[in-house]
Structure formats: structure tokens, C-alpha cells
Design a protein around this motif. Structure first.
Motif, mmCIF file in Angstrom:
data_model
loop_
_atom_site.group_PDB
_atom_site.id
_atom_site.type_symbol
_atom_site.label_atom_id
_atom_site.label_comp_id
_atom_site.label_asym_id
_atom_site.label_seq_id
_atom_site.Cartn_x
_atom_site.Cartn_y
_atom_site.Cartn_z
ATOM 1 N N CYS A 144 -9.746 16.312 1.724
ATOM 2 C CA CYS A 144 -9.773 14.438 1.975
ATOM 3 C C CYS A 144 -9.411 13.731 1.231
ATOM 4 O O CYS A 144 -10.841 12.302 1.336
ATOM 5 C CB CYS A 144 -9.517 14.239 3.262
ATOM 6 N N LEU A 196 0.181 14.120 -0.871
ATOM 7 C CA LEU A 196 0.328 12.721 -0.970
ATOM 8 C C LEU A 196 2.619 12.741 -0.988
ATOM 9 O O LEU A 196 3.057 13.415 -1.536
ATOM 10 C CB LEU A 196 0.082 12.397 -2.307
ATOM 11 N N TYR A 227 -2.925 19.084 3.912
ATOM 12 C CA TYR A 227 -2.285 17.462 3.835
ATOM 13 C C TYR A 227 -1.512 17.428 2.354
ATOM 14 O O TYR A 227 -1.849 18.104 0.642
ATOM 15 C CB TYR A 227 -3.316 16.465 3.483
ATOM 16 N N THR A 243 1.261 -1.393 -0.173
ATOM 17 C CA THR A 243 0.117 -0.375 -0.226
ATOM 18 C C THR A 243 0.374 1.195 0.058
ATOM 19 O O THR A 243 1.879 1.163 0.403
ATOM 20 C CB THR A 243 -0.419 0.258 1.690
ATOM 21 N N TYR A 244 0.246 2.622 -0.271
ATOM 22 C CA TYR A 244 0.810 3.731 -0.076
ATOM 23 C C TYR A 244 1.014 3.713 0.742
ATOM 24 O O TYR A 244 -0.176 4.055 1.933
ATOM 25 C CB TYR A 244 -0.305 4.365 -1.420
ATOM 26 N N VAL A 245 2.011 5.049 1.390
ATOM 27 C CA VAL A 245 1.915 5.980 2.414
ATOM 28 C C VAL A 245 1.413 6.949 2.456
ATOM 29 O O VAL A 245 0.260 8.107 1.215
ATOM 30 C CB VAL A 245 3.155 6.598 3.040
ATOM 31 N N ASP A 246 -0.029 7.335 4.242
ATOM 32 C CA ASP A 246 -1.292 7.961 3.135
ATOM 33 C C ASP A 246 -0.305 9.457 3.563
ATOM 34 O O ASP A 246 0.686 9.483 3.728
ATOM 35 C CB ASP A 246 -1.623 7.553 5.286
ATOM 36 N N ALA A 247 -1.146 10.163 3.242
ATOM 37 C CA ALA A 247 -0.792 11.632 3.374
ATOM 38 C C ALA A 247 -0.290 12.242 4.357
ATOM 39 O O ALA A 247 -0.905 11.860 5.746
ATOM 40 C CB ALA A 247 -1.775 12.462 2.449
ATOM 41 N N LYS A 248 0.765 13.090 4.125
ATOM 42 C CA LYS A 248 0.965 13.701 5.547
ATOM 43 C C LYS A 248 0.509 15.426 4.799
ATOM 44 O O LYS A 248 0.210 15.878 4.421
ATOM 45 C CB LYS A 248 2.139 13.429 5.953
#
Length: 712
Positions: free
Chosen positions: A571, A536, A534, A522-527
Motif C-alpha cells: 500500500c 484494486l 489487497y 473517485t475510484y473505489v479503494d483497494a480491498k
């Protein structure tokens, strides 16, 4: 009711990552890397000469050169201009004295090593061998379909014939003969040569004739023929889906081949005259088809071969075919099936029980701590040798020494070629799944069971009674599970975890390592960034290696992050991206480019025709617009006749400031018609606006007349 609002639309077009010259695509980096490869080749050839000169100087086989002179040549490309050294390399065309002459002498005359002149002749012949080394076949990269490799091998074969026809045995002797007969005007080296058959063979012959010391031969051999091994590409291999820290296994590994075979076999279903519904194959039926996967002649085959082996000829069909054959299968007969080419190549050498035979003959089956290697470790050793050895001779030597094979079998072993493609799973994960595939489970069920032994601990799993209990209960749970069953709460993996927690004392989080068929990276969540917005992160993932796809993902990330910064999306916004994947195909890109070029040529032709015909009919000049060019195209396609009224159309009637003919939609847009050229016609404006309006052609009173005009 949920409402969806279109926030913003747009197209992002970026050029393909290739360079196109004269319609031919190639990598943008190819020219740069080509120059770099040439520089490296020149550097290594210079370094080889320097290493040979060091050996020759140390043994008095050439004029004295200082370390400083050789160092400057190495680092600064400053060639040694020592007079004696330059004289040593000089040739005499009149007397036909050249390096080939020296090589000829060294092959057939024993020189006096106490004489400086003779020593320098030997040194000059050896130094000449350092300038070319010939083609060396690499079994790892040598493809039968490689055109360049085929060209080189054909050239080498032709040279062998020339040498034989000339009555020569060695390459240097043959070239000397050509030089003596044809003079310096002929290009002697304009041929493909082989390192082993030509240069090494001649080198050893010279050493034998001159009776050189073993230490000198070894030093010369290393200086002349040392070649660094190719860099391993395994560092670029992705990580396993189930074991993220483990690299993926190559498809040629015997364990993976068995894994792939069992996954397919366990998924086959059959319906015979005595069956009501499709069922799995019996053990007897599986034995009938296993040999198909181990055929050396066919690494891939059609499913029809399997159907034929079980049901005999012409008694089988795909379950959804209209025919009524007695044996029905859940696969089409044309379905491709992957065989086990690595195992198929090992069986003729070691027999059907090839693993046990390997264990018996392998001389390196003892570890450093004195314990014996397991069967899995021995198989892994042999596969690694086949996968990584670049030299056939080294592989043949390994087969003779470490596997105790005779000459014929060792040669067969050295000719085994493996695929260097990679699977999506690691060897560790495959070996956990295999035991359950061997019991007949389908892939998805075997994956769910694979990590259960690790979860419950080795002590519990090694207990026969406990192991049977777990396998029986979980197998029943997996095979009978239905998401519609109200008594079961949650998904299948949740039910398995619940069973394990209820029956065994497990540490917190112990069941989290349970494998699941749908597991993907899975891709890393947006921070949030420094401004609290936020953003990506990088889309890089081990699951995708295609550079064009990765470039697309980076562009998407860039756009979405920009929209997030502008607060156009948040989001909860749904972003839809359409990716024209087919444009990655060079053939399709070429076809589209050719089509666009053809349309542009036709457009220019229409434009010139409009200017010429309009001037001829009205005496006025015109600068046609895009709409007028489209009108002209439709006019040409309709042969200057209105399809609806039959009127003949003059060019001034549909061009200019007050046209008498409209561009009409055959299928009106109000009922779903589009504005493509196929749906457009040139129609009398009065007829179009008063009669045709939003009707279909079939609703018009003169529909039959329209059909006649279309036919004409």
C-alpha cells in the motif's frame, strides 16, 4: 531524508483496438456488425412483406395465404409456394406486364373493386411498394458533413429531374415508362429514392384514385411505412460530478448554454486607461457583448469579437502582449468562445423574450393535476422535442399545433438542429449554480454557493433577510479567503461549513453536500481478497468513456494486482505509469508505421551493401551484425571520411573482427550525451582513445579543421 527505491520496471505493449487492412484502420467489430445489420435489414423487409400480405389477404386483394404459411416464412424463412400466389407474382416480359405496369394502371385508371382480377392488380401494385421504401431523412443523425448522406440526396435530386424531364409525376409511372422504352435489360432500381416524395406520394395517389376505405388505407400505411424509432442513447450518458444520481445534461440545453456563457463572461477581466489593475466587466460592458453569443451565424467565435465590441477596433490587446494598446484583456484575441446556438435559433422565431413568448403560445402548459407548468418546465419541454424528434414533419406539426406558429415560423422551427454532445454536470446542478452566476460570481465561487440553499433549508433561504445575510457573509468570506491567513483554520469549504454550523441548527452531516469545484468521481479503494491480499477494483468510471483509455486502466490494474499478490509492492509503494496517449491518433500511428518501414528498408539495403562491398574488397563473406550495420550507416553519412582526422575509411577498416575505427560519442556520455544516431560518428580508434577521450569537439586543438570537414 526519504529514500526511494526502484522496485521493478517494464513496458506493457498491447495492440491498438482497430483492424488495419491495406493501411486503412477500422473497428474490429465493423465486419461483424455490418453482417448483423444486413441480416436485420433482410428480416425486417421480410416482416414488412408479411404484414402487407396479411392486410391484402384480409381484404381480398391477393390470393389466399394461410396464417401457417406466413408464420413459416416469418420464423423458418420458408417462402409460400402456393400456386395461385406464385402465379399472382409472375410477370409477362413479352406483353410488358410487370409490377410497374400495375402501378401505372392504379395511378390513372379506376379499377372495379367487385372484379377479382382488378382487386388482384391493385394488391400486386401495393405489394410491390412493400419491397422498397426509399431514403428517409433523420434530422437527429443527418449531418451536413456526412458524405454518404450528401451522395444520397444528390442522387434523389437527380432522379427528381429525370422524372420531371420525362413528363411523369410519380415514381412508378416513370419506372414503367423506362421499362416500356428500354426493356428488362436496364436496371431500373439503380437509383436513390425518397420515401416521402416518391413512395408515400405514389401510395396516397393510388389510394385516392381507387377510392379506398380509410380503415384500409391506415392498415396499409402502417404495414408499409411503420418504422420503429431509434434507440435512445441517453442510457449511456455519464453521471453528474456534483449530483452522482443525475445524468449529465446535453450541451444544447438553453440552461447549459446560459451557464457556459456566464462562466466565460464572469471570468473576463479588463484594464482600461482609467484602471490601475485588471478588473471584472461592468454590467454595461456585459450588455455590449451578450448579443455575440446569440448570433445564429456564429455558434463559435474568437475573443477578439468581444474585445472589439467593448474597446472598438485596434484599441485592444492581450495583457501580456508587447504592444501598448489602451484596452488590455486577460484572454488572447485568438481564444475560442462558445456561443449559444440553441437560443440563437429560438430568438428569431419567438423574439428576444423567447421564454415568455413560449409560455404564452405553448398549448400544453397545464400539468395532469391541473396546475400550470413553470417557465423552466416549458423550456425543458420544448428543448426535449427539438432534441428527440427525428422527423421534420412531426416537428413542424408540433410547432403549428402546440406552439401556434404559422407556416413560415413552423418551418423555421423544424429546421433547428441541436448538438448531441453532453456536459459534465446535470440540469439539477446547473440550475443551482445559475442564480449565483447571474449575480456576477465566477464559476468556482458560484459552485461553493450553489448547494447552500439546500443545506440551510428552503424556509431559511426564502426569508429575504436571512438570504441576504448568508449571501453577504459567504461572498465576503469566499472573495477574501487566503490559505496563508493564519486566523482562518482549514480550507475554504471547511470555513463555509463552519459558518453554516455556527449560525444555523443543522442536522449532523448536513454540510457534507456542499459543492466544491474540485469534486470528481473517485475510484473505489483497494480491498482484501480471500487470501488477505489487497486488490484494486474495477477502474470503470462515468468520467472516462474512451475505450482505449479504459483498456489501459484495466491493464494497469492487472499488473498492479499481480505485483500485490507477489508482494513486490504494498500500500505504501509508489507506482509510476507513463501512458503514450498520442498513439491513440490514427495519423501518428500511420506516420510511425511508415517511418519504421522506411528504416527497415534502409537497413536491408545497408545489409546487402555490406555483404557486396566487403566481398569485393576482402574476398571474404560476412554476416553483418546490428553494430556493423550502424557503423556502415555512419560511414555513408560521413562520406567515407573520419571527421576528426580526415583519413579516408575503407570498408574493411571498420568491419570485421579487428576494426580500426570506433563508434564515438560527439557529446560524451559523461557530460550528458546520449546514444542516438545524431550523437554518434565513426572515428579513428587511436585518436578517439588518446586525444578525443571525454572532450567536446570545441575543446580539441583541430576544431577548426573539423568544422571545415563537416561543411564539406
Amino acid at each position: 531524508m526519504e529514500c526511494i527505491f526502484l522496485v521493478r520496471t517494464g513496458c506493457l505493449i498491447f495492440p491498438e483496438g482497430v483492424k488495419v487492412e491495406k493501411g486503412i484502420e477500422q473497428s474490429k467489430a465493423s465486419e461483424r456488425t455490418g453482417h448483423k445489420a444486413l441480416r436485420i435489414q433482410y428480416f425486417r423487409r421480410r416482416l414488412r412483406k408479411i404484414e402487407v400480405l396479411k392486410v391484402l389477404v384480409a381484404n381480398g386483394l391477393c390470393p389466399k395465404l394461410s396464417n401457417e404459411e406466413l408464420r413459416l416464412w416469418h420464423l423458418k424463412k420458408t417462402y409460400p409456394k402456393n400456386d395461385e400466389f406464385m402465379l399472382w407474382q409472375r410477370i409477362n416480359e413479352n406483353a410488358q406486364v410487370n409490377p410497374y405496369y400495375y402501378r401505372h394502371i392504379c395511378l390513372y385508371e379506376k379499377l372495379d373493386m367487385d372484379d377479382v382480377v382488378d382487386r388482384f392488380i391493385l394488391g400486386r401494385a401495393l405489394y410491390h411498394l412493400a419491397q422498397r421504401r426509399g431514403f428517409l431523412s433523420n434530422r437527429l443523425n443527418n449531418s451536413e458533413d456526412d458524405k454518404e448522406s450528401g451522395k444520397v440526396k444528390t442522387g434523389i435530386s437527380n432522379l427528381e429531374k429525370e422524372i420531371k424531364d420525362a413528363g411523369c409525376e410519380y415514381l412508378g409511372d416513370f419506372f414503367y415508362k423506362l421499362y416500356a422504352e428500354r426493356g428488362s435489360t436496364v436496371r431500373i432500381r439503380n437509383r436513390y429514392t425518397d420515401r416521402e416524395e416518391h413512395y408515400r406520394k405514389e401510395f396516397y395517389a393510388i389510394c385516392e384514385m381507387q377510392q379506398l376505405d380509410c380503415n384500409l388505407i391506415n392498415a396499409l400505411e402502417r404495414a408499409l411505412y411503420f418504422q420503429r424509432p431509434l434507440k435512445s442513447q441517453r442510457k449511456g450518458v455519464g453521471k453528474c460530478t456534483f449530483e452522482p444520481r443525475k445524468p449529465r445534461i446535453a450541451e444544447s440545453h438553453p440552461d447549459y448554454e446560459e451557464f457556459r456563457m456566464l462562466c466565460f463572461i464572469n471570468n473576463i477581466k479588463i484594464k482600461t486607461p482609467s484602471d490601475i489593475d485588471l478588473r471584472k466587466l461592468t454590467d454595461e460592458e456585459k450588455k455590449k457583448i451578450e448579443y455575440l453569443f446569440y448570433r445564429k451565424s456564429k455558434s463559435n467565435f474568437d475573443f477578439e469579437d468581444i474585445a472589439k465590441a467593448i474597446a472598438d477596433r485596434n484599441n485592444y490587446q492581450w495583457i501580456h502582449d508587447d504592444a501598448d494598446k489602451p484596452y488590455k484583456f486577460n484572454y488572447r484575441m485568438t481564444q475560442g468562445v462558445s456561443g449559444c446556438p440553441t437560443i440563437a435559433n429560438l430568438i428569431p422565431i419567438f423574439g428576444d423574450n423567447w421564454k415568455d413568448a413560449l409560455a404564452e403560445t405553448y398549448t400544453r402548459g397545464i400539468k395532469k393535476d391541473g396546475t400550470l407548468k413553470s417557465l423552466e418546465e416549458i423550456v425543458n419541454d420544448i428543448w426535449n422535442v427539438l432534441f428527440s424528434f427525428s422527423s421534420k414533419e412531426k416537428l413542424k406539426e408540433f410547432a403549428a399545433n402546440s406552439l401556434q406558429l404559422d407556416e413560415v415560423q413552423a418551418k423555421k422551427f423544424s429546421e433547428i438542429k441541436l448538438s448531441h454532445s453532453y456536459a459534465s454536470l446535470s440540469l439539477k446542478a446547473i440550475r443551482k449554480i445559475l442564480p449565483f452566476l447571474r449575480e456576477g460570481m465566477i464559476y468556482s465561487h458560484a459552485v461553493l454557493m450553489a448547494n447552500v440553499p439546500t443545506i440551510v433549508s428552503a424556509d431559511i433561504w426564502n426569508n429575504q433577510e436571512q438570504r441576504n445575510f448568508i449571501k453577504r457573509e459567504l461572498r465576503e468570506l469566499i472573495e477574501s479567503f487566503s490559505p496563508k491567513d493564519k486566523e482562518l483554520q482549514g480550507t475554504l469549504d471547511f470555513c463555509i461549513k463552519d459558518f453554516l454550523r455556527n449560525n444555523y441548527e443543522l442536522a449532523p452531516g448536513a454540510t457534507d453536500i456542499l459543492y466544491h469545484p474540485s469534486m470528481i468521481e473517485t475510484y473505489v479503494d483497494a480491498k482484501k481478497n480471500a487470501d488477505g491480499v489487497y486488490q484494486l477494483g474495477s477502474p470503470r468510471t462515468n468520467a472516462i468513456r474512451n475505450p482505449m483509455a479504459m483498456r489501459s486502466f484495466h491493464q494497469i490494474r492487472k499488473i498492479v494486482n499481480q505485483l500485490l499478490r507477489e508482494k513486490v509492492v504494498d500500500c505504501n509503494t509508489e507506482v509510476h505509469v507513463e501512458y503514450a496517449r498520442e498513439l491513440n491518433d490514427a495519423n501518428k500511428r500511420k506516420a510511425i508505421a511508415d517511418y519504421d518501414k522506411k528504416l527497415e528498408t534502409k537497413r536491408k539495403s545497408y545489409c546487402n551493401s555490406i555483404i557486396e562491398l566487403y566481398k569485393k574488397e576482402t574476398g571474404e563473406d560476412i554476416e553483418p551484425t546490428e553494430t556493423e550495420i550502424l557503423r556502415f550507416q555512419l560511414w555513408e553519412e560521413q562520406k567515407h571520411i573520419c571527421i576528426y582526422t580526415g583519413k579516408e575509411i575503407g570498408i574493411s577498416q571498420f568491419l570485421g573482427s579487428n576494426p580500426q575505427f570506433d563508434i564515438e560519442h560527439t557529446i560524451p556520455r559523461s557530460v550528458g550525451g546520449d546514444s542516438t544516431n545524431m550523437n554518434l560518428t565513426l572515428c579513428d580508434s587511436v585518436y578517439n582513445r588518446t586525444i578525443k577521450q571525454t572532450k567536446l569537439p570545441t575543446q580539441l586543438a583541430n576544431h577548426d579543421e573539423i568544422l571545415v570537414r563537416i561543411a564539406d
